[in-house]
Every structure is written in structure tokens, then in C-alpha cells.
Design a protein around this motif. Structure first.
Motif, PDB file in Angstrom:
ATOM      1  N   UNK A  46      12.040 -42.872 -15.557  1.00 41.52           N
ATOM      2  CA  UNK A  46      10.595 -43.028 -15.346  1.00 41.52           C
ATOM      3  C   UNK A  46      10.000 -41.886 -14.505  1.00 41.52           C
ATOM      4  N   UNK A  47      10.833 -40.936 -14.096  1.00 36.81           N
ATOM      5  CA  UNK A  47      10.402 -39.908 -13.158  1.00 36.81           C
ATOM      6  C   UNK A  47      10.357 -38.541 -13.830  1.00 36.81           C
ATOM      7  N   UNK A 248      25.553 -54.221  -5.679  1.00 35.98           N
ATOM      8  CA  UNK A 248      24.679 -55.260  -6.247  1.00 35.98           C
ATOM      9  C   UNK A 248      25.462 -56.445  -6.775  1.00 35.98           C
ATOM     10  N   UNK A 283      19.590 -46.913  -6.663  1.00 36.55           N
ATOM     11  CA  UNK A 283      19.584 -46.441  -8.050  1.00 36.55           C
ATOM     12  C   UNK A 283      20.864 -46.868  -8.770  1.00 36.55           C
ATOM     13  N   UNK A 286      20.522 -50.415  -9.669  1.00 35.04           N
ATOM     14  CA  UNK A 286      19.373 -50.925 -10.435  1.00 35.04           C
ATOM     15  C   UNK A 286      19.918 -51.748 -11.614  1.00 35.04           C
ATOM     16  N   UNK A 287      19.114 -52.685 -12.128  1.00 32.85           N
ATOM     17  CA  UNK A 287      19.687 -53.646 -13.087  1.00 32.85           C
ATOM     18  C   UNK A 287      20.235 -53.008 -14.353  1.00 32.85           C
TER      19      UNK A 287
ATOM     20  N   UNK B 344      12.798 -56.709 -16.204  1.00 32.22           N
ATOM     21  CA  UNK B 344      12.362 -55.373 -15.799  1.00 32.22           C
ATOM     22  C   UNK B 344      12.349 -54.475 -17.031  1.00 32.22           C
ATOM     23  N   UNK B 346      11.875 -51.336 -17.090  1.00 27.32           N
ATOM     24  CA  UNK B 346      12.328 -49.999 -16.715  1.00 27.32           C
ATOM     25  C   UNK B 346      13.594 -50.159 -15.869  1.00 27.32           C
ATOM     26  N   UNK B 347      14.655 -50.716 -16.473  1.00 27.40           N
ATOM     27  CA  UNK B 347      15.783 -51.194 -15.660  1.00 27.40           C
ATOM     28  C   UNK B 347      16.723 -50.099 -15.160  1.00 27.40           C
ATOM     29  N   UNK B 348      16.580 -48.877 -15.718  1.00 25.72           N
ATOM     30  CA  UNK B 348      17.499 -47.814 -15.307  1.00 25.72           C
ATOM     31  C   UNK B 348      16.888 -47.053 -14.154  1.00 25.72           C
ATOM     32  N   UNK B 349      17.427 -47.245 -12.976  1.00 27.92           N
ATOM     33  CA  UNK B 349      16.890 -46.715 -11.726  1.00 27.92           C
ATOM     34  C   UNK B 349      15.525 -47.362 -11.460  1.00 27.92           C
ATOM     35  N   UNK B 350      15.007 -47.118 -10.267  1.00 25.67           N
ATOM     36  CA  UNK B 350      13.695 -47.672  -9.943  1.00 25.67           C
ATOM     37  C   UNK B 350      12.608 -46.961 -10.735  1.00 25.67           C
ATOM     38  N   UNK B 351      11.566 -47.687 -11.148  1.00 27.26           N
ATOM     39  CA  UNK B 351      10.406 -46.984 -11.689  1.00 27.26           C
ATOM     40  C   UNK B 351       9.691 -46.269 -10.542  1.00 27.26           C
ATOM     41  N   UNK B 352       8.929 -45.257 -10.881  1.00 23.79           N
ATOM     42  CA  UNK B 352       8.217 -44.519  -9.836  1.00 23.79           C
ATOM     43  C   UNK B 352       6.955 -45.287  -9.461  1.00 23.79           C
ATOM     44  N   UNK B 376      10.512 -54.332  -4.867  1.00 27.32           N
ATOM     45  CA  UNK B 376      11.854 -53.804  -5.118  1.00 27.32           C
ATOM     46  C   UNK B 376      12.829 -54.925  -5.474  1.00 27.32           C
ATOM     47  N   UNK B 379      12.035 -56.122  -9.068  1.00 30.01           N
ATOM     48  CA  UNK B 379      12.516 -55.151 -10.051  1.00 30.01           C
ATOM     49  C   UNK B 379      14.037 -55.181 -10.147  1.00 30.01           C
ATOM     50  N   UNK B 380      14.682 -55.225  -8.988  1.00 25.07           N
ATOM     51  CA  UNK B 380      16.142 -55.135  -8.986  1.00 25.07           C
ATOM     52  C   UNK B 380      16.795 -56.353  -9.617  1.00 25.07           C
ATOM     53  N   UNK B 381      16.195 -57.518  -9.423  1.00 26.41           N
ATOM     54  CA  UNK B 381      16.870 -58.746  -9.869  1.00 26.41           C
ATOM     55  C   UNK B 381      16.341 -59.273 -11.203  1.00 26.41           C
TER      56      UNK B 381
END
Lengths: 434, 434, 434
Positions: A46-47, A248, A283, A286-287, B344, B346-352, B376, B379-381
């Protein structure tokens, strides 16, 4: 390790730029690190990889032309990723770009503005108090242009393709505990493991925080399946006790290995549950990634006053604390390397240890030796459902004594390694009160 | 709520009869309650609907013709469901029909004889001490005849057929906490929910204890599948702390919602395990019914001296305590209404978050805002295995802040509700020490 | 029981030989024990039945011909399984064969040398201090020759082939707690159970430690499937509190029954996790045998100074402590005998206990009788998934009151035993804090 920290301390690092490159090149003198460059604008999940930031000088001069804020004295004085500026302005206008740390007269805070174009200076409360209501010359001689994000990667081959990931961030300027301590311990781990026998391969990442981890993960999705365990290393040099933060998933092998090693370390320590705040474990955890990556730190970020200030300096980290963190890390990896599952080849009643020279020869004494206890535990629990770490946890004995017992029993033909055995997930439920 | 209790207090209620009807008719002024009548002799599971009991007057007169025990002063003076009697008798004979409360000089006990035909009077120790050995005129002007059992039911439609059951007993005469407090809070809940958006339908039962619940369950077996959560309300007006008693299944959504709400209420409280003794949760939690119905009370029945005595009067219940119980109940229902499961996107890494305006814009500060933490966590869970309540429990954060975070993230296209997702039964195992 | 211990105390037992036979023959006066003889050299799993050891006399005489160490005074004076010796030697040479107990001037230690041919004497520190540097005449008039290992077995038929195993070791010479206390209690259990109704069959083993258990297991592998529960009895006569050590599996029915009985005994006690060190539970709990066999003891072996010394004598065991251990053992077996699973035949709401005379007839009293509570628990939980022990654990009530409630309910046609029902493994999760 402390000398490496001293060497790296003055460099003005950021999430991109030449300070980061210089840091990684210094690490190349210690380990054969490969530098990777990822172009500005590259989409990573997303970045987007940001513009590259470089800075030569920055200051605020008073009416007399004196540098009242001077980047050359501390690179924390400039808000990291400030856009270039060169103007004269009154204090009132400048004031909106000044950041101090209320409550700490002499400390300079650390501030960044990676993803919003702005500029600013950080200074101590004392400095601010001395600034008169006059016109100032403001200069940030920086560039924010298309370029690259740089990171370092070192892959150490082991007997198998299964990997242990070791990750630390390298994007903080003159901050010692939060950045340099993790780098120094990671480098030392790499140097020790280079010359050790290794079942696992080890991958070391020296990356800018958040964007670096996201970049690496996005470009290496095909490798994630190999990563069986991982550890984020940061903030391991202060005087506080060690904290291991679980992955996690929460009960993975590295979580259990770390808890075991810390429990038997004789040091006070804490085990923290996973939370989605902190360093790059966010990161990795993340799920959609969900790797079994924990974090080793001392006093957690944000809970000590020196955090993200100029007081996180060379006096805040201690050589012996770095040494302890290194030792604990290596012992965790040693548990992972040696955590195998065996099957007792003589499972009906105990084998006669005495005829094999494995038992005290005059019976009746009130205490059995500890290693006999370890042998009895290994024999009793090696039914293919318990790994050596399961047995160590269940018996309350130290992993190393369990490992040695297994090794002796294997030599005497009483155990066979069972590579196909899958230990019960939750581990042995027996044992000492925790 | 207190005014309703004052209004209902003087009425002589029982498990059948006109006092019960009058009570329900007074409730109809507040909510559109439907009255149901079930004929005497109707078989309801293992029980039979009893004869209807009505009473006009009752007294014991001394030789001078003075009413020494007088139903008109307190309806507790007559053993509830006494058969009619009109006789003269010596104290010795009368004595076997008199009940007092040792240890409390001035209190009248509450006694019933629903399922055995007998009669009796309850009086204070002081009254009994004053009764001389003379002949008394005894009168219970009551009828016990075929008739009906009456109960009230109010069904409030929601967006789905899934129901929340709210049940309270209405069979106790002049007792305030044990009876009227639950009625008053249930009526207020109904009035609030009438004008609120509702995912669930709500069914309110105002029923005589035990036989009423059994009657309703036996006549509505076809509806039981719709009942997803339920709450018995009783004894919520005294000065003691709130007690939530878990449903028989013990870890149902309402059990967890109630524990969460009480934990974050800032009030001292207790969570009780299910036991097959108490109020109508006994019937809802019988093995062949086994509905997820908990109970909200304050000091548990039988553990305060005023229980089932004339001291459970208007002075024993408090308007503010009723208000707290109402607020907690509504918050429990709010958790149930809003406890959804998201994925989520956008599950791969945190979204920006920053580029969406969801993040503090100047980085590096030591503390992240609470709502950022909530985002957070969500999103994570949100991998489809955790409901919002799971996430609130795991993170230690308040459900409402988790719900708000989910709502904001959903608005920004980062989450999608997953109606087909089934959260892991036991909930998230992460999190704060309880 | 104490008288039996007195009778057995003087005999010089070992893992083979006539002292062992004499002991078992004395037990035959109490119960119809069958003696089994297994020939020297027989292979039993990883072990070999050893030569038979018999001893007539042993002494060390000083230069004056006085017996300074005399087997006739205590059979602990000779290292058990010493090879014969008849020589003269200087103190220096003799010294290597002498064993004392530092720290206890008057106590003689107990030593064995079963599996290595050697010889030695045990004596008190005081005796050793009095021995001058002169020549001694050393005599151990023993034989170590091919013969047999002897053990005793008593099988008490029950209604089913399912067995309870009760095992104690009989190989220690004049030691009271560590050996004779367990024997005495086991004999008393057998005498009581002989005349009691029995669902289970009971198998009593009086065997030499380790080699005896291994021998029995190796020759009876076909019977192991019948053993549903087992108990090793030893060290139950000292003044310490009772300790129950769990079976290897850790949550078996006997583990839970023992914990329940001890909890409700009103005595302080301890529950120990399984460990592969101790008595014959080691063999029953080896991974290839893995029987649900626990151990009942008082102060654990090795943790009291009198352990394996001459101070474990008649003064160290107490008749009342033996009695308590007997009572607890019998109650454990009673729980196992009566732990059945029932189905509530009226599962929808509570049945009307009152019309069956099972309920207090005047309602409204603040406390329900305990047996009513037991009935309500049994009715509520008898859905085929909970055994009576599950219900006792869940309710916090005593097993016996639960059993009585079930019995009364069954008589009234409200319960049916469900022999095909399998209670949920982990038991009822409800209930009191432990």
C-alpha cells in the motif's frame, strides 16, 4: 559492539539517503552485507518508496549571525526529512517550526516528517528560552529528490533452506539504544554464526523502519515460506531488563525458546504479548504476512524518558548489556538449532542405564544426579510427540541439559531422531508451576 | 424507574391472579405489552398450570376483636397461595401456621405455598411476642379456583429474526429489589430500544417465576432457535455491586459482552459461573433448552438479610443503582448489536494510514493516540477469525473505541464486513493479563 | 496395619531371596496372595532377572574378636546384594567398603549394589569414629547364585474385567515408611474390598521395586488393556501431609478422583505433576506402557532426612496416619466405582421435584438444602457429556452428595444411566475457583 556504536553514532541517518548508505558501508567492514537500492516511486504493497533525502547543513542564525541552532552540533536539530528552506523570518513565524521537549531543559527531541513535506528544527527548552524576538536566518541545505531507498541484506547459508530472519532498523540518526544497539548485536550474531555449524540459514536485514520492512516483504514474497523463526532486535543496550515480545501467533517455537532461555538466564526479564505497535514486528506480524517473528529489547520504546531524544546517547548504552543481549540471542538460536524430536527405542519400562554406564553404580542415595534426571525425562517423553524444548519446559530443566542427555542416549542407541514427527502444538502440559 | 416501583409496590402479586394482571396492566401504560392467559390444568413440560389464587382480605383478630395481623397493612402477612380459612382457634393451634424471622424483630418474612394446599400468616417476632394465649379469629378471604396464569410479552422487531430475550419475574408481592427492580429496568430498556436502530429483535417477558418461564418455553419451542442471547434481570436496585452470572454454556457472546462491559465500567463487579440455582436462568439453562441466557443482578439472592422479607422495601432500592443497571444493560446490548467480524482488505503489512489522513502527521512522538492503537489492532486482527469483541478483549481496549476504529477503517475502504466469517470460538488468546 | 509393620520390620528383604519370600508368606496370612517365581537370567524387556541373594550373617570383628559391625543388630549394616567375603584386612583397605551418613551421628544409611558385584558395610558416624587402625576380620556370609525373583499377586474379581491396579514395593529391609507402610495399607485395602460390591476387578502387586514392576509388566502385556486405573502406594505412614502424584497422562480419572477426594478431605495435601523419577509409577508411566497409574505418598522420598536410613523405623510411622491413607485410598476407589454418566429424562426445564416429595414444601426460604443443590446440579448437567465426577468438580460439591442425588433421582425415574456415553475429556469447565 560498543566501538561500532561509537563509530556509527555521528552519522545522520534517515529512511533514505547517504547517511544510511554510509552506515551500511561501515557494516560491510564487519560482515559481507549486500546493499540493495529500490527506486523512488516503487509501489510496495500500500506504500510508495519516497524521495531520497540528503542534507549537508542546517542552522538558525540570530541577528548577530550566530548559529543558535546548528545541525553540525547535533543532527537531531533538524526534523528528519525536512524540505530545503533558506529564508529570514521573525521568531513568531519560526516558532511554528520549532520543537522542544517540555520537562527536559537540555534534551533535544527527535522528530520526523517522512510522508508530509514540511520542515522544522528541534532544540532544547533552554535554547528556546534564550531566543529573542528578532529576525532569524533559517537554512536547511537539504535535497528531497527522486533517488533510492537503500537497505542491507546478508544471507548465511545453513544445512537446510529453512531460515531464521534477524531484522533491525537503521534509519535513526544519532540515537544509540533505539537503532545502534540492535545493529551492533545483529552484526555480532552474524559474525558468531558464520563460523558455527548451522541447521538453519540465517537472513540478516538492516533496513529503514516500516518502509524498509514493507519494501523487503513486498519484493520477497516468494521467500516467506522458508522463514521458520525471526527476531527483531532493537533497544538492547540500556540498563533495563530484557523484554521478549511474542510473535503474532503467540506460541511459536521462537516464542517458547525465548521464554525458556530468559527463564533460565537468571536475569529478571519480561515476556510481552504481541501488539500491533512497536517496530517491524508490526509488518512481519500483519495478518497477510503473519511470520513467527518476535522482538528482543530491553526497556520498551516509549516507556523511558530518553526515548527519541538526544539523551539516547553513548552514555545510555552499556557494553555489558549489549553482551548479555548477544548471549541470550545466541542461546535462543542454539535452542532452535537443537530442538529436535526423538523416539525412545526402548519404550516399555526404563532401559537399564546401569549396564550402559549411564547410572550411579551404588544405589540407595537420596539424590539422583541432575543429568540422570534429564535422561529419565528424555526417555519418558520421547514418544514422538514431544520435542526437546517440550521436554525442557515440562521438566523444568534447562534445555542444554536435556539436549546433552538426548545426545548421550542417542550415542547409546536408546534414542532415534524422528524427523517426520510433529510435536503436539501446545507442548507438554506437565511440569513446574510457571 | 423508581416511580414505577412505587406504583407497583402495594399490589399483592402472586404466580397467578388479579394482582399479577393489575401489575401487567400498569406496565401497558409504558410499553405495548401483550397479556397472555394460560388455563389452569394446562400441562407445561413436567408441570401443570396451577389454580388461580385471589385474595381480598385476611386477618387474625384477638379476643377483643382487634386485628393483630392485618393483610391490609402488608400483603406479606399472608402466606402466598394460602387456601381460604375462617375459623376460631387457640394460639397453640394457630401457632403452627405462623412464620417469623428469628433475628429480625420487626421484619415480616415472605413465604409461599404454591404447590401444596395450606395456609399461614407471616409476622414479625415483635408481633408474635405480643400475642397472648387466647382464642383468635382467623380469616383468609381468598379463592383458589380454576382460572388462568397470566404473563406479559412484548416483541420488538429488529432487522433480523435473531432475538435477544429479556426476562424478569413478576410474581412477588410487596418486594422491591427482588422483583420490581428488574421489571422497572426491563421496561426502561424496552422504551430505549424502541427508538434505536436494531439488528436484533428483542423479546421481553414479564412472567411469574419458574412456572411462567416453563409455561412460556413449553408453548414457544419453535421460537427458541431464534434466541441468540438472553438476559434475566432481577435484584438490580440495591446498593451492592453488579453481578453477572454466566449462561450454562459459559463462554457465549453475551457472557463475554457482559464481562467486557463490566470490566470497562470502572465499577467493582463480579462475574459468577453458572449454577442451576437462582432465577429463571435455571429454566433457560436446563439441558434440553440450553439457551445462552445470563443474569444481571446486584447482591445475589439469599446473601443479603433483607432478601424475601418486608425489609426489601422502597428504602432498599436506589434510583441511581437502577440507572447504572440500565446503562450497563444497554451497553451490553450495544456490544451485541455491533459485534461484527471484518476482513482487512490490505492484509500484507500495514496500510499507509497517513496518506488517508488517519495518522498523526509529525512522527516520532513517544505516544500514539488511543484511536490509532484501536485502528492498528483492528487491522492486525481482522483476518476473519476475530470479531470486534475478540479484538477488544485481546487488545484490552474498550469495545466502543474498537467499534469506532472499525467504522472509520470501513469508510476508508480498508475493511469489509464478513458476514460469513465465524470467529474462533474461544476468542483471541492474546492480550492483557485479566 | 501397625502390627503388620512390626511383624515385617526385622526381616532382611531384598529384590530377591528368602527375606522377600518370608515377607510375602506373612502377607498370605491376611490375604490369599499368590507367590510367583521368575528364574534368574530371564529377559524382561531391557533387563535380566538377577541372581538370587541370600544372607545368613555378616560382621566386622576387631582385633579383640568383638563384632564392631553386626548384621544381627541391623540388617542395614550390610550393603544389600553384597557378594560373600571372608577376609582379614587393615582399616585402610576396609575403609573403602564402609558407608556412613555425614551429619547424622547415630543413623545407619541404607545402600544397595544390585547390578554391580561388590560388597560393603553401612554404619553410623559414631561407630566409624570408634574404629581403630588395626586389623579386622570381615565376614559376609551370603550367597549370590542362580535362583528366582519372587513376587506376590492377588486378583480380586469384580463385576467387569476392567481392573484397578494397586502396587507396592517389598524389597527394602528394615525400613518402615519406605516399604512397609505401603504394604500394610495395600493389604488393608484388599481386606476391605474383598467384602464390598465391586464394579472393577482389583489387582494387588507386592513386588520388588523396579525389576519387579518390569518383570510383571513384561510377563503380562496381554492384561494391560484391562487396567483402567492404578495406584502406587508407598511412604504413607510418616507425619507429613498426603501427596498424590499424577499419572503420566496427567488428567486421567484416577488423577481427578484423587484430587477431588483430597480436596474434600479437609486435610492439607499436595498434588504433584508426574515426573519420571520416584517409585514404580516410573515403569507404569514409561512411554510404551503409559498406564493411568498415580502414586499416593506422604512426604516425598528423598525430601526427609530419615529417608533410606535406620531412622525410618517403627517410631517414624504412625497408626493414625496409616488409617488416614487407607481411608483416602478407599474413598478414591469409591469415586471410581460410582463415577457413572447419566441422562436427564426430563431435560426441558426442571422437573417438578415437589410433586415427587423431593423438595422443601414451604417455598421462599433463603437457603436451599445442600442435597437439593446436588439434585439440581445432577439434573442440569446430566446431558450425557458429564460424569458424576465432572459434576462434583463443576459444582464444587462433594462426590458423595452428587452420587446420592443421582441415586435418588434415578429411583424417581428422572435419570437413566448412559453406559455408552463418553464424558467430555476435560471435564466440566464450570465452577469454583480451584
Amino acid at each position: 559492539m560498543f566501538r561500532l556504536i561509537e563509530e556509527l553514532y555521528p552519522i545522520c541517518r534517515s529512511i533514505t539517503g547517504d547517511g544510511l548508505r554510509e552506515t551500511l558501508r561501515l557494516l560491510q567492514r564487519q560482515i559481507p552485507l549486500e546493499l540493495r537500492e529500490v527506486r523512488t516511486g516503487t509501489q510496495v504493497f500500500d506504500w510508495t518508496v519516497p524521495k531520497e533525502w540528503n542534507i549537508r547543513d542546517a542552522y538558525v542564525k540570530n541577528a548577530k549571525g550566530e548559529r543558535v541552532i546548528d545541525f553540525r552540533k547535533s543532527n537531531l536539530h533538524v526534523v528528519n526529512y525536512s524540505v530545503p528552506v533558506r529564508r529570514r523570518m521573525a521568531l513568531a513565524e519560526l516558532r511554528e517550526h520549532l520543537f522542544t521537549l517540555p520537562g527536559h531543559q537540555d534534551w533535544i527531541p527527535y522528530r520526523t516528517s517522512y510522508y508530509e513535506e514540511s520542515w522544522g528544527f528541534c532544540l532544547s527548552e533552554k535554547q528556546l528560552a534564550e531566543m529573542k524576538d528578532e529576525e532569524y536566518e533559517v537554512c536547511i541545505d537539504a535535497t528531497l529528490e527522486n533517488g533510492h531507498l537503500t537497505y542491507g541484506e546478508y544471507f548465511l547459508h545453513g544445512d537446510t533452506r529453512d531460515e531464521v530472519l534477524i531484522s533491525c532498523h537503521v534509519c535513526h540518526p544519532s540515537l544509540c539504544n533505539d537503532n545502534l544497539s540492535g545493529i551492533a548485536v545483529a552484526v555480532s550474531i552474524a559474525r558468531v554464526l558464520q563460523s558455527a555449524p548451522r541447521r538453519y540459514s540465517y537472513r540478516f536485514l538492516f533496513i529503514p523502519g516500516t518502509i524498509g520492512a514493507i519494501t523487503w516483504l513486498s519484493k520477497n514474497e516468494d521467500k516467506l515460506g522458508n522463514i521458520k523463526h525471526g527476531l527483531v532486535l532493537t533497544g538492547v543496550g540500556d540498563a533495563g531488563r530484557l523484554h521478549y515480545k511474542k510473535s503474532r501467533r503467540g506460541a511459536t517455537e521462537i516464542d517458547r525458546a525465548a521464554a525458556h532461555v530468559l527463564k533460565h538466564s537468571g536475569q529478571r526479564h519480561e515476556i510481552l504479548e504481541f501488539s500491533p505497535y512497536g517496530y517491524d514486528e508490526r509488518q512481519y506480524g500483519s495478518p497477510g504476512i503473519n511470520l513467527p517473528v518476535g522482538r528482543l529489547s530491553r526497556t520498551p520504546h516509549g516507556t523511558f524518558p530518553e526515548y527519541h531524544t538526544s539523551a539516547d546517547n553513548l552514555g545510555f548504552v552499556h557494553a555489558d548489556k549489549l553482551g548479555e543481549a548477544l548471549a541470550v540471542s545466541l542461546e535462543i538460536f542454539s535452542v532452535l538449532e537443537n530442538n529436535r524430536t526423538f523416539v525412545n527405542l526402548n519404550p516399555k519400562c526404563e532401559p537399564q542405564l546401569g549396564k550402559r554406564g549411564l547410572y550411579r553404580m551404588v544405589g540407595g542415595a537420596a539424590d539422583a544426579g541432575l543429568s540422570e534426571m534429564a535422561m529419565l525425562w528424555v526417555l519418558n517423553q520421547s514418544d514422538g510427540k514431544n520435542s526437546l524444548l517440550d521436554i525442557a519446559e515440562g521438566s523444568g530443566l534447562w534445555f542444554e541439559s536435556i539436549r546433552q542427555a538426548a545426545s548421550v542416549l542417542q550415542e547409546h542407541g536408546l534414542l532415534r531422531e524422528c524427523s517426520g514427527c510433529v510435536p503436539s502444538a501446545a507442548g507438554l502440559k506437565l511440569g513446574k508451576k510457571s
